[in-house]
Write an enzyme that holds these catalytic residues in place. Structure first.
Site, PDB file in Angstrom:
ATOM      1  N   HIS A  52      69.590  -1.585  30.790  1.00 14.64           N
ATOM      2  CA  HIS A  52      68.668  -1.641  29.827  1.00 14.64           C
ATOM      3  C   HIS A  52      67.267  -1.157  30.436  1.00 14.64           C
ATOM      4  O   HIS A  52      66.035  -1.458  29.981  1.00 14.64           O
ATOM      5  CB  HIS A  52      68.203  -2.732  28.765  1.00 14.64           C
TER       6      HIS A  52
ATOM      7  N   HIS B 161      71.933  -9.024  29.150  1.00  9.65           N
ATOM      8  CA  HIS B 161      72.942 -10.261  29.048  1.00  9.65           C
ATOM      9  C   HIS B 161      72.833 -10.871  30.333  1.00  9.65           C
ATOM     10  O   HIS B 161      74.118 -11.055  31.135  1.00  9.65           O
ATOM     11  CB  HIS B 161      74.277  -9.727  28.540  1.00  9.65           C
TER      12      HIS B 161
ATOM     13  N   ASP C 203      70.660 -13.086  21.871  1.00 11.16           N
ATOM     14  CA  ASP C 203      71.916 -12.353  21.939  1.00 11.16           C
ATOM     15  C   ASP C 203      73.381 -13.362  21.951  1.00 11.16           C
ATOM     16  O   ASP C 203      74.307 -13.457  22.674  1.00 11.16           O
ATOM     17  CB  ASP C 203      72.267 -11.727  23.359  1.00 11.16           C
TER      18      ASP C 203
ATOM     19  N   HIS D 239      68.453  -9.236  25.046  1.00 16.56           N
ATOM     20  CA  HIS D 239      68.702  -7.722  25.149  1.00 16.56           C
ATOM     21  C   HIS D 239      69.735  -7.748  26.557  1.00 16.56           C
ATOM     22  O   HIS D 239      70.728  -7.125  26.795  1.00 16.56           O
ATOM     23  CB  HIS D 239      67.759  -6.938  25.214  1.00 16.56           C
TER      24      HIS D 239
END
Length: 426
Positions: free
Chosen positions: A299, A330, A147, A328
């Site tokens: 998530h 953070h 990311d 995915h």
């Protein structure tokens, strides 16, 4: 590559072993960046240059120009002296009103390990780059970060990575955060070029790498710009593949293409794991975007995580994968060895490292109490480094990066499961 002093390693190990969270006051957000093409450059000047490994002794050189140029790479082991050359493939794509530049990739080699090569891409004979090939055997240092994005945090992360003595960078998805704003792919390529042109960058795709409006196909920009060596591992997709580096077998999976037991990706993974020679590559790592284990509220319950875990965790466990890296979320989180939701000495270590510098900010809301299988978690930007000393021993460090200093906040010694007679590897 010099090994760290044992005394320093012991201190770092103690930090990782006895702290679940190190108190830290996070500074405010930083601006999103956009790196434009310099006005003085000609339309045929190479930009967005990056390299990736192809097999054991080859490298792929990729770059972009505004206008078509002679598609060759010249290279050699002395600056300004190029003893070999290779032709490049060329592609381009359009997306609504956007038209990409000319995208090139050339495979060069055979190359010697641990060697500096100097090269120039067609279009500007005065512009020279160089890269260092990975070692053929241990030790090897891998940087792992997900990311990444394009923000002030990203710049700090890249600065800290540049200061490390690494051989290869692995990225488990979400590169540019273009989100179908196609010029941001160009900006990202310019941002990472100083590092990506000097060491191989190997990656898989994340949800922000998808073109959400179709046509074109979901991963058109990613596949055109970041071509990986999928053919060499028997895959028919740039989204999942594997490769070897210095005694390590690395498997890249895609959380956003079919992964059920009837899918091409599942069949490929099963075949790939069956073919691993643990005598030649005692370490096996898997990288994917959506984490299978996660104690952050961000998530939770997504099919890309839950469904893929349900389909593939058994395979990963059966073949004694050592570590599964994900992005995915953070934030950073390290789990113990896990299988089927419980601590298991024969399961992989799970590490979430989706904290490179994205524009969406940090995922700061963790579940309370912290699950027993979660050993360390912190919502800060950072990057990871894995020093693999030999066929049995490696040392993992997570470097908190968002205070403009590379501070080791978590660490752990790892031993490969291939050396554990109680764990299956077939």
């Amino acid at each position: 590559m010099a090994m760290r002093a044992p005394s320093a390693l012991i201190v770092l190990l103690l930090v990782g072993a006895f702290s679940s969270v190190i108190p830290y006051t996070r500074p405010p957000p930083r601006d999103t960046l956009f790196i434009g093409r310099a006005d003085y450059e000609s339309p045929t000047t190479p930009e967005q240059v990056h390299v990736s490994v192809v097999g054991q002794n080859q490298m792929r050189i990729s770059w972009v120009t505004d206008d078509p140029a002679s598609a060759t790479v010249d290279y050699g082991t002395s600056s300004g002296t190029y003893t070999s050359s290779a032709m490049a493939n060329t592609t381009s794509y359009s997306y609504e009103s956007y038209q990409s530049g000319q995208i090139y990739d050339a495979v060069i080699g055979p190359l010697q390990p641990s060697t500096v090569y100097y090269y120039r891409c067609s279009g500007d004979s005065s512009l020279e780059f160089n890269f260092t090939t990975p070692p053929a055997q241990f030790p090897v240092n891998l940087v792992i970060i997900g990311d990444l994005g394009q923000t002030g945090w990203t710049q700090t992360t890249l600065q800290h990575i540049a200061a490390s003595n690494y051989d290869m960078l692995l990225l488990p998805g979400d590169l540019s955060y273009a989100d179908y704003d196609e010029p941001r792919w160009d900006s990202y390529g310019r941002l990472v070029e100083p590092l990506a042109s000097q060491r191989p960058w190997m990656m898989t795709a994340g949800n922000h790498d998808v073109e959400k409006k179709v046509p074109p196909a979901p991963f058109t920009a990613y596949n055109a710009r970041w071509r990986m060596p999928f053919e060499q591992s028997g895959s028919d997709s740039n989204l999942f593949y594997s490769f070897n580096v210095a005694g390590v077998h690395v498997i890249m999976l895609c959380s956003y293409t079919a992964f059920d037991e009837d899918s091409d990706q599942y069949a490929w993974l099963q075949n790939d794991l069956q073919s691993v020679d643990r005598a030649a590559t005692p370490w096996v790592f898997v990288l994917l975007h959506a984490p299978w284990y996660n104690s952050n509220y961000a998530h939770q319950g997504e099919e890309a995580s839950v469904g893929m875990k349900q389909a593939m965790e058994g395979l990963v466990y059966q073949y004694s994968v050592d570590v599964v890296f994900a992005g995915h979320v953070h934030a950073y989180e390290r789990f113990t060895r896990v299988y089927n939701g419980e601590a298991d000495n024969c399961g992989p270590v799970y590490i979430t490292i989706g904290d490179g510098g994205n524009r969406e900010g940090l995922a700061t809301d963790y579940m309370d109490p912290q699950p027993e299988i979660s050993l360390f978690r912190e919502a800060s930007f950072g990057h990871g480094e894995l020093d693999i000393f030999n066929g049995t021993t490696a040392f993992w460090t997570w470097h908190r990066n968002d205070d403009d200093e590379s501070v080791v906040a978590d660490s752990v010694w790892l031993t490969t499961l291939a050396s554990n007679p109680n764990c299956s590897s077939s």
